[in-house]
Design an enzyme around this catalytic site. Structure first.
Site, PDB file in Angstrom:
ATOM      1  N   CYS A  65       0.844  -1.202   0.000  1.00 51.46           N
ATOM      2  CA  CYS A  65       0.000   0.000   0.000  1.00 51.46           C
ATOM      3  C   CYS A  65       0.879   1.252   0.000  1.00 51.46           C
ATOM      4  O   CYS A  65       1.638   1.471  -0.937  1.00 51.46           O
ATOM      5  CB  CYS A  65      -0.974  -0.048   1.176  1.00 51.46           C
ATOM      6  SG  CYS A  65      -2.313   1.144   1.067  1.00 51.46           S
ATOM      7  N   HIS A  94      -3.802  -4.910  -0.133  1.00 47.84           N
ATOM      8  CA  HIS A  94      -3.319  -5.497   1.122  1.00 47.84           C
ATOM      9  C   HIS A  94      -3.353  -7.015   1.016  1.00 47.84           C
ATOM     10  O   HIS A  94      -4.392  -7.622   1.273  1.00 47.84           O
ATOM     11  CB  HIS A  94      -4.201  -5.033   2.285  1.00 47.84           C
ATOM     12  CG  HIS A  94      -3.977  -3.599   2.630  1.00 47.84           C
ATOM     13  ND1 HIS A  94      -3.012  -3.201   3.516  1.00 47.84           N
ATOM     14  CD2 HIS A  94      -4.564  -2.471   2.175  1.00 47.84           C
ATOM     15  CE1 HIS A  94      -3.014  -1.879   3.602  1.00 47.84           C
ATOM     16  NE2 HIS A  94      -3.945  -1.411   2.804  1.00 47.84           N
ATOM     17  N   GLU A 114      -2.276  -9.149   2.971  1.00 48.04           N
ATOM     18  CA  GLU A 114      -2.559  -9.758   4.278  1.00 48.04           C
ATOM     19  C   GLU A 114      -4.053  -9.743   4.602  1.00 48.04           C
ATOM     20  O   GLU A 114      -4.479 -10.331   5.585  1.00 48.04           O
ATOM     21  CB  GLU A 114      -1.753  -9.037   5.372  1.00 48.04           C
ATOM     22  CG  GLU A 114      -2.277  -7.668   5.810  1.00 48.04           C
ATOM     23  CD  GLU A 114      -1.918  -6.514   4.859  1.00 48.04           C
ATOM     24  OE1 GLU A 114      -1.472  -6.791   3.733  1.00 48.04           O
ATOM     25  OE2 GLU A 114      -2.114  -5.349   5.252  1.00 48.04           O
TER      26      GLU A 114
END
Lengths: 212, 293
Positions: free
Chosen positions: A81, A191, A193
């Site tokens: 990001c 993202h 994750e």
């Protein structure tokens, strides 16, 4: 394998990156100590928030020169990001801010079009589209065109060299570079994750752990 | 892509579901629902602490903590968040965003401070509104119990200006009834603010979800009853803790024939099935690998 260093410079929720790294079988270390970059083997630069604040924090914590040296040494570095955006030379967010300058290009704002429902920030899941490069053997190995990742951003990177673009994403009229790769440098605007299977695959490829 | 967000209303150790935010019945353990929805392609999960103001929030933090270890989609926590310190605690437990209603109305500065500390992407303004006879919408607080006199549409705009990154708009009138979303409430807010709007309250079937996207202009949709009952239908035995109103689970009648919610027009649906329906109607949704296969 040595622990994966997650750079803590006071911005963003680092816990979720660490959890995903741990889930994939690697050991994360969250630290704000630039000295750890000296012998780190894998580094993740996360980040959420304003570009100017991020650069100011990196400077204050003496991370700028060590990060540049780390990148120049050819060891793997993943920017997530805002962390990806910091790789670029400059950003137009707020005033013009200089970035780390690891990849030629700049950071610009998405255009809002309220009437068509194109809102900024771009929040949600969007697909990855191939550009000129093959994905096999890269951090996107095993992903398929159209696989969606979770994005939250108002700005995106415009690399000067097409060869640095690994994947693009379309939002409104903008088709922007959503995954960038130059040598051992990898940047992901979304993202991973927080992007379920495809996101974990990207992180796993970066960490070189294969669960699939 | 339109995000589909299962909403888990948590009371103590259980997921509960009520009507108009009241009359909560136990539907099972969160450990049942959260992984089920993650596997079926939930784009995010929303945990609503229904009794945070009464009991403090430790149980929910624990539930979120356990969920975050294994589920890699954004997690939002709502209920009982009153300070920057509370926000920090919830994020530390593993949440990515917090949704605030009562405290934000009492102290709008909290929205701005939250955005300054943690970024706008963390701060969701939750609006629980009811329609007034003159067509305006009034914000309610404290789980729909207290009136505020505050105009919901204007408050949405003000909060977005203060730094809220998304607006969660719940119709208290329609919540849990299965008669469909309040399309007007969603549309008015979505057209007024530049940040994403999450519609909540009233889904009885897949068509309602379609309508709130196409007519209500929702960017994301929060769903509870139809998914919970769809999930329960798919399960033989439902684990729950003996706390609260558990009669519903004890009676063990097939969910689809249970008169109480049929009367209210709740048609259980599986998440993957709902996404398939939406895709067939031309609405872009995220498909997981399993759907495609």
């Amino acid at each position: 394998m040595k622990p994966v260093l997650i750079v803590d410079y006071g911005l963003g929720n680092l816990g979720s990156v660490a959890r995903a790294v741990r889930f994939l079988g690697a050991e994360p270390v969250i630290s704000g100590d630039p000295a750890l970059l000296l012998d780190a083997e894998r580094v993740i630069l996360p980040g959420v928030g304003a570009f100017g604040v991020a650069m100011a924090n990196l400077k204050r914590l003496d991370f700028v020169a060590p990060l540049k040296q780390y990148a120049a040494s050819g060891r793997p570095l993943l920017g997530i990001c805002l962390g990806m955006q910091l790789f670029m030379e400059e950003s137009t967010e707020g005033d013009l801010h200089a970035g780390l300058g690891l990849i030629p290009g700049r950071v610009v704002r998405l255009q809002e079009e309220r009437k068509r429902g194109i809102k900024v920030p771009h929040v949600g899941w969007s697909g990855l589209e191939p550009d000129k490069r093959e994905w096999s053997g890269t951090v996107l190995d095993g992903l398929h065109p159209g696989d969606a990742l979770y994005f939250v951003h108002s700005y995106y990177v415009q690399p000067r060299n097409d060869g640095d673009v690994l994947a693009c994403t379309t939002y409104g009229d903008a088709r922007f570079c959503s995954v960038i790769a130059r040598g051992a440098l990898v940047g992901c605007q979304a993202h991973p994750e927080k992007s379920s299977g495809p996101g974990l695959r990207i992180l796993g490829n970066f960490l070189d752990v294969h669960q699939h | 892509m339109i995000r589909i967000i299962p909403r888990l209303d948590i009371k103590g150790p259980n997921v509960v579901k009520g009507v108009n935010l009241e009359g909560m019945r136990v539907v099972g353990r969160p450990e049942l629902f959260a992984p089920h929805y993650y596997d079926e392609g939930a784009d995010e999960l929303l945990f609503m602490d229904t009794v945070a103001s009464l009991y403090g929030r430790n149980t929910l933090d624990e539930i979120v903590h356990r969920t975050a270890e294994r589920m890699f989609v954004p997690l939002t926590v709502s209920g009982g968040i009153r300070s920057v310190q509370d926000i920090r605690g919830v994020l530390r437990a593993g949440a990515d965003k917090v949704a605030m209603n009562t405290a934000a109305i009492a102290n709008p500065r909290l929205v701005a401070e939250g955005a300054e500390h943690f970024g706008s992407q963390c701060i969701v303004l939750s609006i629980e509104a009811r329609r007034l006879p003159d067509g305006r919408y009034e914000c309610l607080t404290d789980g729909g119990r207290e009136r505020t006199g505050k105009d919901a549409i204007e408050w949405a705009e003000e909060a977005a200006g203060l730094g809220a990154g998304e607006i969660l708009a719940t119709s208290v009138d329609n919540e849990g009834t299965g008669r469909g979303f309040d399309l007007e409430l969603t549309r008015l807010i979505s057209e007024r603010v530049g940040v994403p709007v999450i519609a909540s309250g009233g889904a009885g079937c897949a068509e309602h979800v379609r309508d709130v996207v196409l007519i209500g202009k929702a960017d994301a949709v929060c769903i509870a009853s139809i998914l919970h009952y769809g999930c329960l239908e798919a399960m033989e035995n439902v684990a729950y803790a003996e706390e609260g109103n558990t009669d519903f689970l004890k009676r063990k009648i097939p969910v689809s024939s249970r008169s109480a919610h049929n009367r209210r027009g709740i048609q259980p649906v599986r998440l993957a099935e709902l996404k398939q329906n939406l895709a067939d109607w031309g609405i872009e949704v995220r498909r997981t690998e399993r759907d495609a296969a």
